[in-house]
Design an enzyme around this catalytic site. Structure first.
Site, PDB file in Angstrom:
ATOM      1  N   ARG A  56       0.935  14.135   2.729  1.00 35.65           N
ATOM      2  CA  ARG A  56       0.479  12.758   2.969  1.00 35.65           C
ATOM      3  C   ARG A  56      -0.422  12.786   4.198  1.00 35.65           C
ATOM      4  NH1 ARG A  56       4.811   9.751   5.645  1.00 35.65           N
ATOM      5  NH2 ARG A  56       3.439   9.883   7.418  1.00 35.65           N
ATOM      6  N   HIS A 114       2.485   6.648   6.553  1.00 37.28           N
ATOM      7  CA  HIS A 114       3.367   6.297   5.426  1.00 37.28           C
ATOM      8  C   HIS A 114       2.867   5.014   4.762  1.00 37.28           C
ATOM      9  CE1 HIS A 114       6.893   5.452   3.041  1.00 37.28           C
ATOM     10  NE2 HIS A 114       6.993   4.274   3.640  1.00 37.28           N
ATOM     11  N   TYR A 128       5.499  11.049  15.300  1.00 33.56           N
ATOM     12  CA  TYR A 128       6.471  12.047  14.819  1.00 33.56           C
ATOM     13  C   TYR A 128       5.857  13.321  14.253  1.00 33.56           C
ATOM     14  CZ  TYR A 128       5.487   9.562  10.409  1.00 33.56           C
ATOM     15  OH  TYR A 128       4.866   8.975   9.335  1.00 33.56           O
TER      16      TYR A 128
HETATM   17  C1  LIG Z   1      16.788   2.443  -1.418  1.00 36.63           C
HETATM   18  C2  LIG Z   1      15.777   2.389  -0.317  1.00 36.63           C
HETATM   19  N1  LIG Z   1      16.077   2.879   0.907  1.00 36.63           N
HETATM   20  C3  LIG Z   1      15.170   2.847   1.899  1.00 36.63           C
HETATM   21  C4  LIG Z   1      13.911   2.296   1.683  1.00 36.63           C
HETATM   22  C5  LIG Z   1      12.869   2.298   2.806  1.00 36.63           C
HETATM   23  N2  LIG Z   1      11.836   3.295   2.507  1.00 36.63           N
HETATM   24  C6  LIG Z   1      10.651   2.959   1.972  1.00 36.63           C
HETATM   25  S1  LIG Z   1       9.664   4.299   1.686  1.00 36.63           S
HETATM   26  C7  LIG Z   1      10.829   5.351   2.306  1.00 36.63           C
HETATM   27  C8  LIG Z   1      10.555   6.847   2.369  1.00 36.63           C
HETATM   28  C9  LIG Z   1      10.322   7.435   1.018  1.00 36.63           C
HETATM   29  O1  LIG Z   1       9.904   8.761   1.173  1.00 36.63           O
HETATM   30  P1  LIG Z   1       9.501   9.641  -0.077  1.00 36.63           P
HETATM   31  O2  LIG Z   1      10.493   9.472  -1.168  1.00 36.63           O
HETATM   32  O3  LIG Z   1       9.260  11.007   0.412  1.00 36.63           O
HETATM   33  O4  LIG Z   1       8.149   8.976  -0.609  1.00 36.63           O
HETATM   34  P2  LIG Z   1       6.742   8.848   0.141  1.00 36.63           P
HETATM   35  O5  LIG Z   1       6.744   7.484   0.804  1.00 36.63           O
HETATM   36  O6  LIG Z   1       6.611   9.959   1.092  1.00 36.63           O
HETATM   37  O7  LIG Z   1       5.712   8.865  -0.936  1.00 36.63           O
HETATM   38  C10 LIG Z   1      11.961   4.653   2.736  1.00 36.63           C
HETATM   39  C11 LIG Z   1      13.139   5.273   3.349  1.00 36.63           C
HETATM   40  C12 LIG Z   1      13.645   1.771   0.394  1.00 36.63           C
HETATM   41  N3  LIG Z   1      12.464   1.242   0.097  1.00 36.63           N
HETATM   42  N4  LIG Z   1      14.571   1.828  -0.588  1.00 36.63           N
END
Ligand SMILES: Cc1ncc(C[n+]2csc(CCOP(=O)(O)OP(=O)(O)O)c2C)c(N)n1
Ligand SMILES: [Mg+2]
Length: 387
Positions: free
Chosen positions: A280, A284, A293
């Site tokens: 990425r 985010h 970070y």
């Molecule tokens: C069940 C849940 N827990 C926490 C969140 C908050 N949250 C949004 S994106 C994210 C990180 C996701 O990371 P990843 O699966 O690696 O996907 P990326 O954003 O890197 O594409 C979190 C913890 C959420 N949306 N849903």
């Protein structure tokens, strides 16, 4: 996983010590994994014994065009958020090859369950890019009809769409159809119970589903080494189906590997986990500040593996596209950017009460209650009302 805004105070390097001990602990399973790669970062075409692909010059140019236009759309959306036209944006910068490669492997009758970052896959499905922006502007709950492009609405509840995909795929199998289903999710999502349950159900019921994990190295501020002690693709083995790690910045390899996994699903051989190893490159979301970070040199290392640049190098070296073609594409990108800008600015504000519509197809008592409360609140601002 941490929540946006609570990122660690100081940037830190990925802990080499943690990964080394993780490797040791997991033994032979995690011997340094091989990526399936068909196009190197230097734009060299390489062969792979198991996965290969023969694409026409038109198809190769098509993949390049898809990636360039997707990146342009994404940059426009980021700018629109900075200008206050969108509330939030989740950029796919750096993940274009993973999304276009896998998206172009799909057949029209296949069904896609995306996260919130699959703008490139949406593009491949023919969802108009402007429709992706309504939710991020806060004017609707989705913005497109999932059934017209077999592309489900964006899902924010991490990992939950893998269960929807598995259930849908079990239905496809029961219908006797030969289409396949693909579920996108991230490295962070791989830690969710929903994903483990999806793996179990899809394996046991032999569901025609491909789990496409874009390992972009980060789940907001949490690095992948905090999600797993083995390379993610190896998780599949314990559930009884194959897993493969592909160079997620190589559009040809992503296409070849996803196509093969979809065909396997169609043949009734069950699920496959594809781990697209990528990065990425942006934040985010626009609410995140990755400088808190991670270090700039990490991003710089991945920039050298840029998915678009390597295909451009290849196209130029093989004389498959000339300067005029690239210029034309640049002009097309600019007009896409303009179209997106104009469309977003022209999006009408909905009636406030409309936010309660379409939450459930048949209504819901709790939503009815919330609607009534909100109506009363709105009415309290009416002229002459005693506040
Ligand atoms: C069940 C849940 N827990 C926490 C969140 C908050 N949250 C949004 S994106 C994210 C990180 C996701 O990371 P990843 O699966 O690696 O996907 P990326 O954003 O890197 O594409 C979190 C913890 C959420 N949306 N849903
Ligand atoms: Mg991630």
């Amino acid at each position: 996983m941490t929540v946006e805004g609570t990122a660690a105070r100081k940037p830190r390097r990925s802990s080499k010590r943690t990964s080394a001990s993780a490797t040791k602990a997991a033994g032979a399973l995690s011997a340094e994994p091989q990526l399936v790669q068909l196009l190197t970062p230097e734009g060299e075409r390489v062969q792979h014994p198991e996965y290969d692909i023969d694409l026409s010059p038109d198809e190769l140019r098509g993949l390049y065009r898809d990636m360039v236009l997707t990146r342009r759309f994404d940059a426009e959306a980021t700018s629109l958020q900075r200008q206050g036209e969108l509330g939030l944006w989740a950029s796919l910068l750096g993940q274009e090859a993973a999304q276009i490669g896998s998206g172009r492997a799909l057949r029209d009758d296949d069904y896609v369950f995306p996260t919130y970052r699959e703008h490139g896959v949406a593009w491949c499905r023919g969802v108009d890019p402007t429709n992706l922006l309504g939710m991020f502007r806060g004017v609707n709950h989705g913005g497109w009809d999932p059934t017209s492009n077999n592309f489900h609405l964006y899902t924010i509840v991490i990992g939950s769409q893998t269960l929807h995909a598995t259930g849908y795929a079990m239905g496809v199998a029961k219908d006797g159809a030969d289409s396949a289903v693909i579920a996108y999710f991230g490295d962070g999502a791989s830690s969710q119970g929903d994903v483990a349950e999806s793996f179990t159900f899809s394996a046991v019921y032999n569901a025609p589903v491909v789990f496409f994990c874009q390992n972009n190295q980060w789940a907001i501020s949490e690095p992948t080494e905090k999600q797993t002690r083995v390379p993610l693709y190896q998780r599949a083995q314990g559930f009884g189906f194959p897993g493969v790690r592909v160079d997620g910045n190589d559009v040809l390899a992503c296409l070849a590997v996803t196509r093969s996994a979809l065909e396997r699903a169609r043949r009734g051989e069950g699920p496959t986990l594809v781990e697209a190893f990528t990065y990425r490159m942006g934040a985010h979301t626009t609410s995140d500040d990755p400088t808190r970070y991670r270090l700039d040199d990490e991003r710089a290392a991945w920039e050298a593996k840029d998915p678009i640049l390597r295909l451009r190098t290849y196209l130029e070296k093989e004389r498959l596209a000339d300067a005029a073609w690239f210029e034309e594409l640049e002009a097309e990108s600019e007009s896409l950017g303009k179209r997106v800008r104009e469309a977003v600015r022209a999006m009408p504000d909905p009636e406030h009460m409309a936010m309660f519509d379409h939450v459930y197809a048949d209504g819901h008592a709790l939503v009815d209650e919330e609607r009534a409360q909100f109506a009363a609140y709105q009415a309290s601002f009416a002229d002459g009302e005693d506040k």
